[in-house]
Design a protein around this motif. Structure first.
Motif, PDB file in Angstrom:
ATOM      1  N   ALA A  34      -0.667  11.111  -0.309  1.00 47.74           N
ATOM      2  CA  ALA A  34      -1.762  10.814   0.646  1.00 47.74           C
ATOM      3  C   ALA A  34      -0.991  10.488   2.063  1.00 47.74           C
ATOM      4  CB  ALA A  34      -2.403   9.487   0.190  1.00 47.74           C
ATOM      5  N   LEU A  35       0.306   9.797   1.948  1.00 50.16           N
ATOM      6  CA  LEU A  35       0.684   9.188   3.078  1.00 50.16           C
ATOM      7  C   LEU A  35       1.354  10.382   3.727  1.00 50.16           C
ATOM      8  CD1 LEU A  35       2.525   5.873   2.051  1.00 50.16           C
ATOM      9  CD2 LEU A  35       0.899   6.253   3.898  1.00 50.16           C
ATOM     10  N   LEU A  80       2.913   8.537  -7.111  1.00 52.90           N
ATOM     11  CA  LEU A  80       2.724   9.794  -6.699  1.00 52.90           C
ATOM     12  C   LEU A  80       1.372  10.160  -5.918  1.00 52.90           C
ATOM     13  CD1 LEU A  80       3.650  12.957  -6.802  1.00 52.90           C
ATOM     14  CD2 LEU A  80       2.167  13.139  -8.837  1.00 52.90           C
ATOM     15  N   LEU A  81       0.468   9.477  -5.902  1.00 53.47           N
ATOM     16  CA  LEU A  81      -0.720   9.456  -5.177  1.00 53.47           C
ATOM     17  C   LEU A  81      -0.696   8.987  -4.039  1.00 53.47           C
ATOM     18  CD1 LEU A  81      -3.891  10.725  -5.460  1.00 53.47           C
ATOM     19  CD2 LEU A  81      -4.264   8.426  -6.271  1.00 53.47           C
ATOM     20  N   LEU A  86      -6.734   3.701 -11.764  1.00 55.95           N
ATOM     21  CA  LEU A  86      -5.604   4.569 -11.833  1.00 55.95           C
ATOM     22  C   LEU A  86      -4.376   4.244 -12.916  1.00 55.95           C
ATOM     23  CD1 LEU A  86      -5.357   5.078  -7.803  1.00 55.95           C
ATOM     24  CD2 LEU A  86      -6.289   6.655  -9.487  1.00 55.95           C
ATOM     25  N   ALA A  87      -3.997   5.363 -13.616  1.00 58.99           N
ATOM     26  CA  ALA A  87      -2.871   5.106 -14.295  1.00 58.99           C
ATOM     27  C   ALA A  87      -1.793   4.872 -13.445  1.00 58.99           C
ATOM     28  CB  ALA A  87      -2.521   6.277 -15.156  1.00 58.99           C
ATOM     29  N   GLY A  88      -0.921   3.763 -14.179  1.00 57.01           N
ATOM     30  CA  GLY A  88       0.259   3.501 -13.418  1.00 57.01           C
ATOM     31  C   GLY A  88       1.494   4.328 -12.849  1.00 57.01           C
ATOM     32  N   ALA A  89       1.405   5.492 -13.896  1.00 56.51           N
ATOM     33  CA  ALA A  89       2.502   6.420 -13.545  1.00 56.51           C
ATOM     34  C   ALA A  89       1.844   7.211 -12.277  1.00 56.51           C
ATOM     35  CB  ALA A  89       2.723   7.289 -14.535  1.00 56.51           C
ATOM     36  N   GLY A  93       1.241  -2.829  -1.281  1.00 56.11           N
ATOM     37  CA  GLY A  93       1.924  -2.167  -0.239  1.00 56.11           C
ATOM     38  C   GLY A  93       1.444  -0.860   0.089  1.00 56.11           C
ATOM     39  N   ALA A  94       0.804  -0.100  -0.780  1.00 55.52           N
ATOM     40  CA  ALA A  94       0.277   1.098  -0.471  1.00 55.52           C
ATOM     41  C   ALA A  94      -1.038   0.860   0.120  1.00 55.52           C
ATOM     42  CB  ALA A  94      -0.324   1.820  -1.894  1.00 55.52           C
ATOM     43  N   ILE A  95      -1.766  -0.014   0.086  1.00 51.04           N
ATOM     44  CA  ILE A  95      -3.011  -0.310   0.672  1.00 51.04           C
ATOM     45  C   ILE A  95      -2.746  -0.602   2.166  1.00 51.04           C
ATOM     46  CG2 ILE A  95      -4.915  -1.884   0.970  1.00 51.04           C
ATOM     47  CD1 ILE A  95      -4.831  -2.368  -1.935  1.00 51.04           C
ATOM     48  N   ALA A  96      -1.752  -1.646   2.270  1.00 53.55           N
ATOM     49  CA  ALA A  96      -1.351  -1.911   3.824  1.00 53.55           C
ATOM     50  C   ALA A  96      -0.870  -0.812   4.538  1.00 53.55           C
ATOM     51  CB  ALA A  96      -0.228  -2.931   3.688  1.00 53.55           C
TER      52      ALA A  96
END
Length: 304
Positions: free
Chosen positions: A136-137, A131-132, A124-127, A197-200
């Motif tokens: 999702a959240l 946003l993704l 995945l691109a850093g930018a 952090g996003a994974i957690a």
């Protein structure tokens, strides 16, 4: 042993862990009194957490070896393992429909496996990542809020399970991205923290939502929903954003769609077969009455 074979083996063991965790979660949800924190006082819930963590760890390693389009569909084996395991705990046979569903799911997954192409190094691109993660959240939160308005426990459980499956699928997407950053791009720990952090956050949301989905809805329907939504979300991102493809071009993609439909039919067959069991012959271990001596003593019955 090839890289894909290692990924498949890890997925098989991970699916067994997830199946055991789902059975424990459903039983805790069915036997716990009301209250949002009641399951936290049950050893069975913590056992489910431990199994989930073990399954997730194996899943992470599998993602390091194989593409999302392979690893995530193999997660459908969770329900193939879970229903027979639950029937074994309750000393009940799976039945002809259950065997047929397991066979269809296995054949469909084998077809997907044979069509999976060589993993790509795209990530995945850093930018795109913040946003993704935010989208999702937000989608998961909206689904959870919508489920609270549903009175039918089955419909509520399925919607919560769909939200959990989406959360788990997106967690796998970010896990794949972090694994690629770490292994092939040599990223340092501070650079990995946003992805971790996003994974957690996504994994925790998926765990809590899946636990809630089992309350009043049984095992089969919520687990089947999580099992289907999870790989659909992750594989779609893998194909759309990570450049993952199937063998034989458009023909391979069409055959993969057919194999996926066969696997989905098997999952649905397993779900319907479990849902049609008569009320006086439940398939799940929680249907047995808890030990009366433990109840009188004020202790929780052994959830296993």
């Amino acid at each position: 042993m090839s890289v894909l074979a290692v990924a498949v083996l890890l997925c098989l063991v991970s699916a067994v862990c997830y199946a055991g965790a789902a059975i424990a979660q459903e039983r805790v949800a069915a036997t716990s009194p009301g209250g949002g924190y009641a399951p936290l006082r049950r050893p069975g819930w913590w056992g489910a957490v431990a199994l989930t963590c073990l399954g997730a760890g194996l899943h992470v390693v599998a993602l390091a070896y194989g593409p999302l389009s392979l690893v995530q569909p193999l997660g459908a084996l969770t329900i193939v393992f879970a229903l027979p395991m639950a029937a074994l705990c309750a000393r009940r046979p799976v039945g002809a429909a259950g065997r047929r569903g397991a066979l269809l799911a296995t054949v469909g997954l084998a077809g997907l496996l044979s069509l999976t192409g060589t993993p790509h190094g795209d990530t995945l691109a850093g930018a795109e990542r913040p946003l993704l993660a935010a989208v999702a959240l937000a989608a998961v939160a909206l689904a959870a809020l919508a489920a609270r308005r549903l009175r039918h426990p089955g419909a509520r459980g399925v919607l919560l399970a769909a939200a959990a499956g989406a959360a788990f699928g997106m967690a796998s997407v970010f896990t794949k991205a972090v694994a690629e950053d770490w292994t092939t791009r040599g990223a340092d720990i501070p650079a990995l923290l946003p992805g971790l952090g996003a994974i957690a956050a996504l994994a925790l949301a998926g765990m809590l939502l899946s636990q809630s989905s089992y309350r009043g809805a049984g095992l089969a329907a919520p687990l089947a929903t999580v099992t289907v939504v999870n790989p659909v979300v992750a594989a779609a991102i893998g194909v759309a954003e990570l450049g993952e493809v199937f063998r034989y071009g458009a023909t391979g993609a069409l055959l993969a769609a057919v194999a996926g439909a066969v696997a989905a039919t098997g999952v649905v067959t397993l779900t319907v077969q479990d849902a049609k069991r008569p009320a006086d012959a439940p398939a799940l271990p929680h249907a047995r009455q808890p030990d009366r001596d433990l109840v009188r003593a004020g202790a929780d019955p052994d959830p296993r």
